[in-house]
Design an enzyme around this catalytic site. Structure first.
Site, PDB file in Angstrom:
ATOM      1  N   LYS A   9       0.827  -1.205   0.000  1.00 18.84           N
ATOM      2  CA  LYS A   9       0.000   0.000   0.000  1.00 18.84           C
ATOM      3  C   LYS A   9       0.870   1.268   0.000  1.00 18.84           C
ATOM      4  O   LYS A   9       2.087   1.196   0.223  1.00 18.84           O
ATOM      5  CB  LYS A   9      -0.946  -0.056   1.211  1.00 18.84           C
ATOM      6  CG  LYS A   9      -1.981  -1.200   1.121  1.00 18.84           C
ATOM      7  CD  LYS A   9      -2.883  -1.220   2.352  1.00 18.84           C
ATOM      8  CE  LYS A   9      -3.951  -2.297   2.243  1.00 18.84           C
ATOM      9  NZ  LYS A   9      -4.834  -2.316   3.454  1.00 18.84           N
ATOM     10  N   TYR A  49     -12.424  -2.460  -3.518  1.00 20.64           N
ATOM     11  CA  TYR A  49     -12.980  -2.443  -2.161  1.00 20.64           C
ATOM     12  C   TYR A  49     -14.512  -2.362  -2.155  1.00 20.64           C
ATOM     13  O   TYR A  49     -15.108  -1.875  -1.187  1.00 20.64           O
ATOM     14  CB  TYR A  49     -12.380  -1.286  -1.362  1.00 20.64           C
ATOM     15  CG  TYR A  49     -10.989  -1.574  -0.810  1.00 20.64           C
ATOM     16  CD1 TYR A  49     -10.723  -2.735  -0.078  1.00 20.64           C
ATOM     17  CD2 TYR A  49      -9.935  -0.677  -0.991  1.00 20.64           C
ATOM     18  CE1 TYR A  49      -9.461  -2.995   0.441  1.00 20.64           C
ATOM     19  CE2 TYR A  49      -8.659  -0.932  -0.472  1.00 20.64           C
ATOM     20  CZ  TYR A  49      -8.442  -2.097   0.242  1.00 20.64           C
ATOM     21  OH  TYR A  49      -7.194  -2.351   0.766  1.00 20.64           O
ATOM     22  N   ASN A 112      -2.030  -0.065   7.336  1.00 23.83           N
ATOM     23  CA  ASN A 112      -1.576  -1.440   7.626  1.00 23.83           C
ATOM     24  C   ASN A 112      -0.743  -2.064   6.513  1.00 23.83           C
ATOM     25  O   ASN A 112      -0.570  -3.291   6.459  1.00 23.83           O
ATOM     26  CB  ASN A 112      -2.741  -2.325   8.064  1.00 23.83           C
ATOM     27  CG  ASN A 112      -3.788  -2.517   6.992  1.00 23.83           C
ATOM     28  OD1 ASN A 112      -3.628  -2.044   5.861  1.00 23.83           O
ATOM     29  ND2 ASN A 112      -4.857  -3.211   7.333  1.00 23.83           N
ATOM     30  N   HIS A 115      -2.001  -5.443   1.388  1.00 20.45           N
ATOM     31  CA  HIS A 115      -3.268  -6.115   1.112  1.00 20.45           C
ATOM     32  C   HIS A 115      -2.986  -7.522   0.615  1.00 20.45           C
ATOM     33  O   HIS A 115      -2.025  -7.734  -0.122  1.00 20.45           O
ATOM     34  CB  HIS A 115      -4.064  -5.372   0.028  1.00 20.45           C
ATOM     35  CG  HIS A 115      -5.223  -6.179  -0.496  1.00 20.45           C
ATOM     36  ND1 HIS A 115      -6.457  -6.193   0.128  1.00 20.45           N
ATOM     37  CD2 HIS A 115      -5.325  -7.041  -1.545  1.00 20.45           C
ATOM     38  CE1 HIS A 115      -7.258  -7.027  -0.527  1.00 20.45           C
ATOM     39  NE2 HIS A 115      -6.596  -7.551  -1.550  1.00 20.45           N
ATOM     40  N   GLU A 126      -9.668 -10.278  -7.897  1.00 21.54           N
ATOM     41  CA  GLU A 126      -8.661  -9.229  -7.695  1.00 21.54           C
ATOM     42  C   GLU A 126      -7.495  -9.353  -8.677  1.00 21.54           C
ATOM     43  O   GLU A 126      -7.014  -8.346  -9.192  1.00 21.54           O
ATOM     44  CB  GLU A 126      -8.153  -9.266  -6.247  1.00 21.54           C
ATOM     45  CG  GLU A 126      -9.216  -8.825  -5.244  1.00 21.54           C
ATOM     46  CD  GLU A 126      -8.791  -8.971  -3.792  1.00 21.54           C
ATOM     47  OE1 GLU A 126      -9.611  -8.645  -2.916  1.00 21.54           O
ATOM     48  OE2 GLU A 126      -7.655  -9.418  -3.529  1.00 21.54           O
TER      49      GLU A 126
HETATM   50  P1  DAT Z   1      -7.874  -7.009   5.292  1.00 23.09           P
HETATM   51  O1  DAT Z   1      -7.099  -5.902   4.625  1.00 23.09           O
HETATM   52  O2  DAT Z   1      -7.111  -7.610   6.446  1.00 23.09           O
HETATM   53  O3  DAT Z   1      -8.384  -8.037   4.319  1.00 23.09           O
HETATM   54  P2  DAT Z   1     -10.600  -6.014   5.388  1.00 23.09           P
HETATM   55  O4  DAT Z   1     -10.793  -6.615   4.041  1.00 23.09           O
HETATM   56  O5  DAT Z   1     -11.600  -6.346   6.440  1.00 23.09           O
HETATM   57  O6  DAT Z   1      -9.148  -6.337   5.975  1.00 23.09           O
HETATM   58  O7  DAT Z   1     -10.598  -4.416   5.246  1.00 23.09           O
HETATM   59  C1  DAT Z   1      -9.899  -3.799   4.186  1.00 23.09           C
HETATM   60  C2  DAT Z   1      -9.125  -2.648   4.734  1.00 23.09           C
HETATM   61  O8  DAT Z   1     -10.030  -1.678   5.264  1.00 23.09           O
HETATM   62  C3  DAT Z   1      -8.200  -2.992   5.893  1.00 23.09           C
HETATM   63  O9  DAT Z   1      -6.925  -3.420   5.456  1.00 23.09           O
HETATM   64  C4  DAT Z   1      -8.124  -1.704   6.649  1.00 23.09           C
HETATM   65  C5  DAT Z   1      -9.503  -1.104   6.445  1.00 23.09           C
HETATM   66  N1  DAT Z   1     -10.395  -1.403   7.563  1.00 23.09           N
HETATM   67  C6  DAT Z   1     -11.025  -2.557   7.808  1.00 23.09           C
HETATM   68  N2  DAT Z   1     -11.764  -2.494   8.914  1.00 23.09           N
HETATM   69  C7  DAT Z   1     -11.604  -1.229   9.386  1.00 23.09           C
HETATM   70  C8  DAT Z   1     -12.097  -0.515  10.507  1.00 23.09           C
HETATM   71  N3  DAT Z   1     -12.931  -1.083  11.379  1.00 23.09           N
HETATM   72  N4  DAT Z   1     -11.707   0.763  10.676  1.00 23.09           N
HETATM   73  C9  DAT Z   1     -10.861   1.348   9.796  1.00 23.09           C
HETATM   74  N5  DAT Z   1     -10.351   0.736   8.716  1.00 23.09           N
HETATM   75  C10 DAT Z   1     -10.723  -0.532   8.516  1.00 23.09           C
HETATM   76 MG    MG Z   2      -9.801  -7.949   2.837  1.00 17.93          MG
END
Ligand code: DAT
Ligand code: MG
Length: 149
Positions: A9, A49, A112, A115, A126
């Site tokens: 990222k 997303y 974080n 991805h 994806e």
């Molecule tokens: P991951 O990236 O571990 O697959 P995800 O698909 O649930 O996680 O979410 C995509 C991204 O969105 C994640 O890397 C960071 C952000 N995100 C997820 N949950 C969040 C939250 N509760 N508050 C803020 N950002 C969040």
């Molecule tokens: Mg995810």
């Protein structure tokens, strides 16, 4: 062989962690089938997303992922999706296990670093979102027989 889409990222790129992050996947033995640096457009970010549309963090997530260049890659190996998720660590860096990318380099969920696809269906979608068939290289490494059983 299973494939997964990985993104370093914008924070990973800005912080000079491209090599470090790729190395962690590479040294686990996963084979890189495709790799490029791009800046994600808002349109692409919205498709990638789409599952999070409507959530409170969605606008910030789109801003963040489009805020600068990223490195996208396709990794392959047996169990690549789950293995990559383990190497990345939990979504929230504060909850990620030490030794994972997100724990070792991150603090906040919105920064974080990396991805990775979360399942076979999302991985297929994806990979196709970011790469053409021609960009996905099929090759073997001389070391494959020492890594793949
Ligand atoms: P991951 O990236 O571990 O697959 P995800 O698909 O649930 O996680 O979410 C995509 C991204 O969105 C994640 O890397 C960071 C952000 N995100 C997820 N949950 C969040 C939250 N509760 N508050 C803020 N950002 C969040
Ligand atoms: Mg995810």
């Amino acid at each position: 062989m299973e494939r997964t889409l990985i993104i370093v990222k914008p924070d990973g790129v800005q912080r000079g962690l491209i090599g470090e992050i790729i190395t962690r996947f590479e040294r686990r033995g996963m084979r890189i089938a495709a790799l490029k640096m791009i800046q994600i457009t808002p349109e692409l970010a919205e498709r990638h997303y789409a599952v999070h549309k409507g959530k409170p963090f969605y606008p910030g997530l789109i801003n963040y992922i489009t805020s600068g260049p990223v490195v996208v890659m396709v990794l392959e190996g047996n169990g690549a999706i789950e293995v990559a998720r383990q190497t990345m660590g939990a979504t929230r860096p504060a909850e990620a296990a030490p030794g994972t990318i997100r724990a070792d380099f991150g603090l906040e969920v919105g920064r974080n670093l990396v991805h990775g696809s979360d399942g076979p269906e999302t991985a297929a979608v994806e990979v196709a979102l970011f790469f053409t068939e021609a960009e996905l290289l099929s090759y073997s490494r001389d070391t494959d027989r020492w890594i793949f059983e």
